[in-house]
Design a protein around this motif. Sequence first.
Motif, PDB file in Angstrom:
ATOM      1  N   TYR A  35       7.464   1.175  11.583  1.00 19.50           N
ATOM      2  CA  TYR A  35       7.961   2.294  10.846  1.00 19.50           C
ATOM      3  C   TYR A  35       7.908   1.974   9.291  1.00 19.50           C
ATOM      4  O   TYR A  35       7.712   0.683   8.940  1.00 19.50           O
ATOM      5  CB  TYR A  35       9.390   2.392  11.007  1.00 19.50           C
ATOM      6  N   LEU A  36       7.572   2.854   8.225  1.00 19.27           N
ATOM      7  CA  LEU A  36       7.616   2.439   7.090  1.00 19.27           C
ATOM      8  C   LEU A  36       8.966   3.240   6.362  1.00 19.27           C
ATOM      9  O   LEU A  36       9.213   4.418   6.574  1.00 19.27           O
ATOM     10  CB  LEU A  36       6.409   3.252   6.509  1.00 19.27           C
ATOM     11  N   MET A  37       9.702   2.609   5.805  1.00 24.09           N
ATOM     12  CA  MET A  37      11.160   3.091   5.424  1.00 24.09           C
ATOM     13  C   MET A  37      11.111   2.838   3.752  1.00 24.09           C
ATOM     14  O   MET A  37      10.832   1.956   2.934  1.00 24.09           O
ATOM     15  CB  MET A  37      12.275   1.890   5.803  1.00 24.09           C
ATOM     16  N   ARG A  72       0.563  -1.139   0.071  1.00 19.83           N
ATOM     17  CA  ARG A  72      -0.050   0.108   0.125  1.00 19.83           C
ATOM     18  C   ARG A  72       0.953   1.167  -0.187  1.00 19.83           C
ATOM     19  O   ARG A  72       0.730   2.266  -0.695  1.00 19.83           O
ATOM     20  CB  ARG A  72      -0.905   0.227   1.130  1.00 19.83           C
ATOM     21  N   TYR A  73       1.791   1.377   0.919  1.00 18.96           N
ATOM     22  CA  TYR A  73       2.613   2.536   1.054  1.00 18.96           C
ATOM     23  C   TYR A  73       4.036   2.363   0.126  1.00 18.96           C
ATOM     24  O   TYR A  73       4.645   3.465   0.313  1.00 18.96           O
ATOM     25  CB  TYR A  73       3.040   2.687   2.540  1.00 18.96           C
ATOM     26  N   ALA A 104      13.151   7.771  -3.924  1.00 24.56           N
ATOM     27  CA  ALA A 104      12.813   6.376  -4.447  1.00 24.56           C
ATOM     28  C   ALA A 104      11.409   6.194  -5.000  1.00 24.56           C
ATOM     29  O   ALA A 104      10.610   6.673  -4.443  1.00 24.56           O
ATOM     30  CB  ALA A 104      13.027   5.604  -3.321  1.00 24.56           C
ATOM     31  N   ARG A 105      11.357   5.433  -6.099  1.00 33.19           N
ATOM     32  CA  ARG A 105      10.052   5.422  -6.779  1.00 33.19           C
ATOM     33  C   ARG A 105       9.799   4.162  -7.244  1.00 33.19           C
ATOM     34  O   ARG A 105      10.711   3.478  -7.519  1.00 33.19           O
ATOM     35  CB  ARG A 105      10.125   6.391  -8.037  1.00 33.19           C
ATOM     36  N   GLY A 106       8.531   3.580  -7.787  1.00 36.45           N
ATOM     37  CA  GLY A 106       8.422   2.419  -8.148  1.00 36.45           C
ATOM     38  C   GLY A 106       8.088   1.442  -7.449  1.00 36.45           C
ATOM     39  O   GLY A 106       7.810   1.698  -5.856  1.00 36.45           O
TER      40      GLY A 106
END
Length: 551
Positions: A246-248, A140-141, A253-255
């Motif tokens: 945490y979301l790292m 999702r993220y 950064a993409r994709g």
Amino acid sequence: MPPVSRRGLLSGGIAAGAALSIPTATATATATATATATATATAAVTTTATSGSGKIRPNDARYQDLVQRGTNRRFVARPEYARVIRSAEDAVQAVQEAVRANKRIAVRGGGHCFEDFVDHSDVEVLLDMSQYDEVTFDERYHAFSIGAGATLETVYKALFYGWGVTVPGGGCLGVGVGGHFSGGGYGPLSRKYGSVVDHLYGVEVVVVDARGRARAVVATRDNQYKDLWWAHTGGGGGNFGVIVRYLMRSVGARGSDPAKLLPKAPASLLSSVLVYDWKTVTQAGFVRTLRNWFDFFEANNSAGSPYSTLYSPFILTPVKAGNFLLSTQLDAAVPNAAGLMKAFNAAMTAGISDPAPQLIEVPEGPFLRLTMQRSIAEDLAPARGKFKAAYLRKGYSDAQLNVLYRNLSDPESVVAPGSSVLLIPYGGQVNTVPPAATATVQRDVVAKMVMTASWEDPTQDEAQIGWARKLYSDLYAETGGVPVPNATNAGSYINYPDVDLADPRYNKSGVPWSELYYQGNYARLQRVKATWDPRNVFRHKLSIEPDYQPG
């Protein structure tokens, strides 16, 4: 070779094999909280529920293990009960329950908080996050999800084995990410890749609103809760709520390919150790040795330096330990890596007439294996400790280096052989980020210093703490006994908390502790605190004080 424990490294046997360890522990500064509300509503969360542990009271076999997980034996809590948190929903329910009952909460991650923010006599409810340690990729993220109870060892292995990536975190395997990440986070790869929080995309936090309702909020750097995200990029644990994950994902950064969203780990490392025998080290040689170290990192502190992957902490143990050492690693894929390593070691011994230190050259080895070997494992019987720290914009003066020499070389000193002063290279890519972009304000530095007094006998508390206080006071005598920000100093690091900085007996500078840790970012942190913790539920001795704006 298995990882070396902190006590094993710093107890005097630090030559040869044991010298591979690099002690860069970071405190897991988690929360104490006073729950003052009586509201009963509990917000829904999206995390799949798992069964909680229930209340673990003193007559439960698990209780003693949970309350004694802290690594500083000066402090042991005696809460009414503990709860093991396995999901965000568990955390919401546990916090809400404590709020209703007006119980004071403490939250434990890895157990490395240097002060009594968790293990305090006022704590009534202990929330243990250690079982919420899953590392996955959140579609999702488009970010890696890391449970707040994960240790750095768990994170490094999961990220590297799963996707070949890493985060520039610390070198103590057992440190939990809960406090390490939120306080800024750094380690051997920070000069190349920045602080951990420079790769923090989001954080899920259980907060308590003005009506006393507990709920889970996911705050990211690009959603409506960006201020809460920002506060967790260096504000430190225990200030705004209970961090559950945490979301790292690196900035820019993409994709959807996970292997491209965090820094690539090196394939292999070169490493070496210089071992200095106290019996052959003169005062002049000691001062010149440390001057060489500071000069080198001042000259090679740019993000694009060929030495950006060089990590070489000086581990200065007292004369009772027999020797002290310089432990170095470098990405083996850097062009002319062997030549760079040779030049660095030569620079460290330039102009010194003392007998040369012993050079131990370690064969090139795989990244993760050597990272594990060069890290600190947990002591089975943790010691007692007092810790002090500082950021440096440039190297210490000769007068300050002489202070270090006198305090470490005196054979009659009360200092225990397990104590140390660490000089840790920093800066590089860290310094490319504007000070206000994250809550980690120190973005123009060259090094960190962390002082550790470590002992076992409780009757030695006064003497050992006194040693640390005097050395720190003497080191910063020109600025009131603390590292007041100026051309040389840049304050201190909240993940190495020191309550003495808030005590006028030891901080005689007139500069508040909040300025030493947060400088120009403190006012914004206060506003975030007032918004997200309006009742000041989550607090400890060095917690952020809320700034309530009129209207």
